[in-house]
Structures are given as structure tokens and as C-alpha cells.
Design an enzyme around this catalytic site. Structure first.
Site, PDB file in Angstrom:
ATOM      1  N   HIS A 173      36.108  31.272  36.205  1.00  0.00           N
ATOM      2  CA  HIS A 173      36.646  32.156  37.233  1.00  0.00           C
ATOM      3  C   HIS A 173      35.509  32.713  38.093  1.00  0.00           C
ATOM      4  O   HIS A 173      34.703  33.510  37.626  1.00  0.00           O
ATOM      5  CB  HIS A 173      37.440  33.287  36.562  1.00  0.00           C
ATOM      6  CG  HIS A 173      38.169  34.156  37.527  1.00  0.00           C
ATOM      7  ND1 HIS A 173      38.323  35.502  37.347  1.00  0.00           N
ATOM      8  CD2 HIS A 173      38.791  33.867  38.701  1.00  0.00           C
ATOM      9  CE1 HIS A 173      39.009  36.005  38.363  1.00  0.00           C
ATOM     10  NE2 HIS A 173      39.298  35.023  39.190  1.00  0.00           N
ATOM     11  N   GLU A 225      33.367  34.200  35.106  1.00  0.00           N
ATOM     12  CA  GLU A 225      34.002  34.457  33.803  1.00  0.00           C
ATOM     13  C   GLU A 225      34.358  33.105  33.185  1.00  0.00           C
ATOM     14  O   GLU A 225      35.025  32.283  33.833  1.00  0.00           O
ATOM     15  CB  GLU A 225      35.282  35.280  33.970  1.00  0.00           C
ATOM     16  CG  GLU A 225      35.047  36.736  34.303  1.00  0.00           C
ATOM     17  CD  GLU A 225      36.355  37.508  34.544  1.00  0.00           C
ATOM     18  OE1 GLU A 225      36.460  38.632  34.059  1.00  0.00           O
ATOM     19  OE2 GLU A 225      37.254  36.991  35.229  1.00  0.00           O
ATOM     20  N   SER A 245      43.257  32.955  38.560  1.00  0.00           N
ATOM     21  CA  SER A 245      43.083  34.357  38.180  1.00  0.00           C
ATOM     22  C   SER A 245      44.374  34.904  37.602  1.00  0.00           C
ATOM     23  O   SER A 245      44.456  36.071  37.282  1.00  0.00           O
ATOM     24  CB  SER A 245      42.642  35.181  39.391  1.00  0.00           C
ATOM     25  OG  SER A 245      43.474  34.935  40.494  1.00  0.00           O
ATOM     26  N   ASN A 251      39.672  41.284  36.576  1.00  0.00           N
ATOM     27  CA  ASN A 251      40.938  41.628  37.229  1.00  0.00           C
ATOM     28  C   ASN A 251      41.766  42.622  36.425  1.00  0.00           C
ATOM     29  O   ASN A 251      42.548  43.381  37.000  1.00  0.00           O
ATOM     30  CB  ASN A 251      41.755  40.368  37.527  1.00  0.00           C
ATOM     31  CG  ASN A 251      41.247  39.656  38.763  1.00  0.00           C
ATOM     32  OD1 ASN A 251      40.493  40.235  39.547  1.00  0.00           O
ATOM     33  ND2 ASN A 251      41.630  38.409  38.945  1.00  0.00           N
TER      34      ASN A 251
HETATM   35  N1  3HC Z   1      29.775  32.959  52.221  1.00  0.00           N
HETATM   36  C1  3HC Z   1      28.438  32.862  52.110  1.00  0.00           C
HETATM   37  N2  3HC Z   1      27.608  33.922  52.213  1.00  0.00           N
HETATM   38  C2  3HC Z   1      28.160  35.113  52.507  1.00  0.00           C
HETATM   39  C3  3HC Z   1      29.543  35.291  52.648  1.00  0.00           C
HETATM   40  C4  3HC Z   1      30.372  34.143  52.503  1.00  0.00           C
HETATM   41  N3  3HC Z   1      31.696  34.207  52.630  1.00  0.00           N
HETATM   42  N4  3HC Z   1      29.788  36.600  52.911  1.00  0.00           N
HETATM   43  C5  3HC Z   1      28.610  37.215  52.939  1.00  0.00           C
HETATM   44  N5  3HC Z   1      27.626  36.317  52.691  1.00  0.00           N
HETATM   45  C6  3HC Z   1      26.193  36.595  52.609  1.00  0.00           C
HETATM   46  C7  3HC Z   1      25.621  36.907  53.970  1.00  0.00           C
HETATM   47  O1  3HC Z   1      25.229  35.730  54.645  1.00  0.00           O
HETATM   48  C8  3HC Z   1      24.455  37.788  53.619  1.00  0.00           C
HETATM   49  O2  3HC Z   1      23.386  36.957  53.185  1.00  0.00           O
HETATM   50  P1  3HC Z   1      21.869  37.265  53.609  1.00  0.00           P
HETATM   51  O3  3HC Z   1      21.487  38.462  52.802  1.00  0.00           O
HETATM   52  O4  3HC Z   1      21.162  36.029  53.210  1.00  0.00           O
HETATM   53  O5  3HC Z   1      21.909  37.522  55.079  1.00  0.00           O
HETATM   54  C9  3HC Z   1      24.923  38.553  52.375  1.00  0.00           C
HETATM   55  O6  3HC Z   1      26.001  37.787  51.830  1.00  0.00           O
HETATM   56  C10 3HC Z   1      25.402  39.933  52.699  1.00  0.00           C
HETATM   57  O7  3HC Z   1      26.407  39.812  53.683  1.00  0.00           O
HETATM   58  P2  3HC Z   1      26.570  40.791  54.924  1.00  0.00           P
HETATM   59  O8  3HC Z   1      25.257  41.431  55.238  1.00  0.00           O
HETATM   60  O9  3HC Z   1      27.307  40.076  55.992  1.00  0.00           O
HETATM   61  O10 3HC Z   1      27.625  41.854  54.440  1.00  0.00           O
HETATM   62  P3  3HC Z   1      27.545  42.973  53.348  1.00  0.00           P
HETATM   63  O11 3HC Z   1      26.185  43.454  53.041  1.00  0.00           O
HETATM   64  O12 3HC Z   1      28.569  43.932  53.833  1.00  0.00           O
HETATM   65  O13 3HC Z   1      28.071  42.255  52.013  1.00  0.00           O
HETATM   66  C11 3HC Z   1      29.696  41.403  50.572  1.00  0.00           C
HETATM   67  C12 3HC Z   1      29.230  41.502  52.015  1.00  0.00           C
HETATM   68  C13 3HC Z   1      28.656  40.693  49.736  1.00  0.00           C
HETATM   69  C14 3HC Z   1      30.980  40.583  50.595  1.00  0.00           C
HETATM   70  C15 3HC Z   1      29.913  42.848  49.997  1.00  0.00           C
HETATM   71  O14 3HC Z   1      30.724  43.587  50.872  1.00  0.00           O
HETATM   72  C16 3HC Z   1      30.557  42.848  48.625  1.00  0.00           C
HETATM   73  O15 3HC Z   1      29.895  42.649  47.625  1.00  0.00           O
HETATM   74  N6  3HC Z   1      31.876  43.130  48.575  1.00  0.00           N
HETATM   75  C17 3HC Z   1      32.620  43.166  47.326  1.00  0.00           C
HETATM   76  C18 3HC Z   1      33.134  41.794  47.009  1.00  0.00           C
HETATM   77  C19 3HC Z   1      33.870  41.773  45.695  1.00  0.00           C
HETATM   78  O16 3HC Z   1      34.105  42.770  45.033  1.00  0.00           O
HETATM   79  N7  3HC Z   1      34.291  40.559  45.320  1.00  0.00           N
HETATM   80  C20 3HC Z   1      35.085  40.354  44.119  1.00  0.00           C
HETATM   81  C21 3HC Z   1      36.520  40.215  44.502  1.00  0.00           C
HETATM   82  S1  3HC Z   1      37.567  39.985  43.106  1.00  0.00           S
HETATM   83  C22 3HC Z   1      37.769  38.320  43.003  1.00  0.00           C
HETATM   84  O17 3HC Z   1      37.262  37.554  43.793  1.00  0.00           O
HETATM   85  C23 3HC Z   1      38.604  37.846  41.865  1.00  0.00           C
HETATM   86  C24 3HC Z   1      39.944  37.286  42.297  1.00  0.00           C
HETATM   87  O18 3HC Z   1      40.515  36.655  41.173  1.00  0.00           O
HETATM   88  C25 3HC Z   1      40.887  38.374  42.798  1.00  0.00           C
END
Ligand code: 3HC
Length: 282
Positions: free
Chosen positions: A138, A150, A117, A189
Site C-alpha cells: 500500500h 505498508e 486501501s 487509513n
Molecule cells: N509527483 C511527484 N513529485 C511530487 C508530486 C507528485 N504528484 N507532488 C509533489 N511532488 C514533489 C515536488 O516536485 C517537490 O519536490 P522538490 O522538493 O524536488 O521540488 C516536493 O514534492 C514538494 O512539493 P511542493 O513544494 O510542490 O509542495 P509541498 O511542499 O506543499 O508538498 C506534499 C506537497 C508533499 C504533497 C505535501 O503537501 C504533503 O506531504 N501532503 C500530505 C500528503 C499525504 O498525507 N498523503 C497521504 C495520503 S493517504 C493515502 O494516500 C492513502 C490512501 O489509501 C487514501
């Protein structure tokens, strides 16, 4: 593409390995030490098994997917891979070393991809004799949940390489793809990191507490996580590296990493993965 390699079984590498295996690919993951290999295998298995608890997948399908993944300490085993996705720590010299080795080992038709990233794809490509077969793919954290990939195209990445990885991400992994040029931050990002840095500055200045900053963005804007929880999730070291590369590239003040972010990385408070970031984790 059936034979996939993943370099590194940390948060991102394990997530990538899990989605590739669930999609039917045979996945080989490289780790550097036996205890890291065991932890990676565990991380990948528990990611795949999450779908069983929620009824999205059966135990049999999960077991089959887990059996498609093997973790090795021997990079020579990557010779037959159709696509290798590097998800090693964001250290430039380490990436060059890995790509140099992969270039010598992986069959000539193999595509070498980086999940970086913060490091330009062209620089990684320069460590190989096949720069037109080097591309950025990405993924986003958590990889099994976030639908986007990406595809990052360097000045020399070939159309065939772009087409092959896009096809794999879209039609095998069932991800949404977007294409971006090889500049710092790509699309996501470049927009996300200034927002996350601004949240750290707000906390640092004592303007609002962490809980209120997060509650405000969740409740006020409908974001699934507040910015400080998101930083803990992606890793403060990863966010710092991304901010540094954006600031180095564009020299705009809003990309400059806040001091508190740097000090927390210095202190080893990297977020969820170390048990402590802006919040505490068990
Ligand atoms: N691995 C596998 N599955 C996962 C998981 C993981 N680490 N985390 C959550 N899940 C699954 C759960 O099992 C659940 O599945 P289900 O519907 O089948 O039960 C589903 O995702 C929803 O999880 P939860 O109910 O536990 O939790 P939330 O509803 O609070 O959702 C989240 C969790 C999906 C992580 C949500 O909070 C979210 O979308 N957050 C934003 C994440 C984001 O913005 N990511 C981008 C980051 S930037 C990046 O990565 C780039 C880098 O370069 C910086």
C-alpha cells in the site's frame, strides 16, 4: 526483482510506475483504452521529470527512467513479470477478475500484489491458485514523495513473499516499510480516515468553512495539508471506499462515511483528478 507490472495508470499506478522505473526496474503498465494509455504515459513522464526541475535528477537519468516504462493494453504481456502491483479502481469484482487473469498469465514464481486501501487481501488472493504469493503493498499519494509503504500480510501470505516485497520496497525503491495485518484500514487509513470524515462532518454542519478547517490543521498541528485538501488529493471516491470498508468491518460510528462525502462522489466531485472537490482546480 527487475521486471515489474503495474495494473492501472491512474494517480496511484502512475506514481508506482514512476518510482519503480526511477529505481531501475523495467515497468509494464496495463491500461484499458488507447487514450487512457497515452494519458498514463504522460502522467508517468511528467512525474519523473519533476525531479529535473528541482535538480534532484538529471535530464539523462529522467529520460532513461521514462524509457524503462511501457504502457500496454494487452494483459498477456505480463507473463514474464517478477512482481505485478495492481492499482485498479476500488471495485471488488474488477480486482477478482484482474487477479484471476494474472494468475493464469504470470509465470508461477511471480508475486501478485495489490495497492488496495479497502479490500481484504485474502479475498483478492482467493481469486488465484497462488494465494501465498499474494500480498498488499500500500503506497501513499503522491507516491514519489511519500516515503511509506505498508506491507499487508494475509492469513496465507508466505514469509518468502513478504520478504521479497519488503526487500524490493526498502532496498530498491528506498521506501520505509511497515507490516500490517489484513484488516480494514491497515495502520494509516484506520487512523487517518476517521479524521478526514470528521472534517467533512464539521464542514457539513456549517461549524467552520473549508478554508478555516484546513488552515487550522496546518497552522495548529503542523500538517502539510489540511484534511479537505488532502481528501481532494487522495480522491473522494478512494476515501469513501476506505471509510465504507472500515465501517463494514468494525461498525463503529466514527468510520461511517458522512453524507456530504457520498453526495460529492455521486456528483462526480472527486477532487483534483476531476477538477472539483472541496476546492476548484484548473
Ligand atoms: N509527483 C511527484 N513529485 C511530487 C508530486 C507528485 N504528484 N507532488 C509533489 N511532488 C514533489 C515536488 O516536485 C517537490 O519536490 P522538490 O522538493 O524536488 O521540488 C516536493 O514534492 C514538494 O512539493 P511542493 O513544494 O510542490 O509542495 P509541498 O511542499 O506543499 O508538498 C506534499 C506537497 C508533499 C504533497 C505535501 O503537501 C504533503 O506531504 N501532503 C500530505 C500528503 C499525504 O498525507 N498523503 C497521504 C495520503 S493517504 C493515502 O494516500 C492513502 C490512501 O489509501 C487514501
Amino acid at each position: 526483482m527487475e521486471l515489474i507490472g503495474v495494473i492501472g495508470g491512474g494517480t496511484m499506478g502512475a506514481g508506482i510506475a514512476a518510482v519503480c522505473a526511477k529505481a531501475g526496474s523495467e515497468v509494464l503498465v496495463l491500461e484499458t483504452r488507447q487514450e487512457f494509455a497515452e494519458a498514463a504515459q504522460q502522467r508517468i513522464a511528467s512525474s519523473i521529470l519533476r525531479g529535473v526541475a528541482s535538480g534532484k535528477t538529471t535530464q539523462t537519468d529522467a529520460d532513461t527512467a521514462i524509457a524503462r516504462v511501457r504502457v500496454t493494453l494487452d494483459i498477456d504481456e505480463f507473463a514474464d513479470r517478477d512482481l505485478v502491483i495492481e492499482a485498479a479502481p476500488e471495485i471488488e469484482s474488477l480486482k477478482y477478475e484482474i487477479f484471476g487473469k494474472l494468475d493464469k498469465i504470470v509465470k508461477p514464481s511471480g508475486i501478485l500484489a495489490t495497492n488496495t486501501s479497502s479490500i481484504p487481501v485474502i479475498k483478492v488472493a482467493g481469486a488465484t491458485q497462488r494465494p501465498e504469493q499474494v500480498v498488499g503493498v500500500h503506497f501513499f499519494n503522491p507516491v514519489p514523495v511519500m516515503p511509506l509503504v505498508e506491507i499487508v500480510v494475509s492469513l496465507v501470505t508466505s514469509e518468502e513473499t513478504v520478504a521479497a516485497v519488503t526487500d524490493y520496497a526498502k532496498n530498491t525503491l528506498r521506501k520505509i516499510t511497515v507490516q500490517a495485518g489484513d484488516r480494514a484500514g491497515f495502520i494509516v487509513n484506520a487512523l487517518l480516515i476517521p479524521y478526514l470524515c470528521q472534517a467533512v462532518r464539521m464542514l457539513e454542519s456549517g461549524y467552520a468553512c473549508a478554508e478555516d478547517i484546513d488552515a487550522a490543521m496546518k497552522g495548529g498541528c503542523g500538517y502539510p495539508m489540511g484534511p479537505l485538501t488532502l481528501l481532494d488529493t487522495v480522491g473522494l471516491d478512494v476515501a469513501l471506499a476506505a471509510a465504507e470498508s472500515l465501517h463494514a468491518e468494525f461498525a463503529e460510528p466514527h468510520y461511517a462515511p458522512p453524507t456530504l462525502l457520498r453526495r460529492m462522489v455521486d456528483a462526480g466531485r472527486l477532487g483534483r483528478k476531476t477538477g472539483r472537490g472541496f476546492y476548484h482546480y484548473n
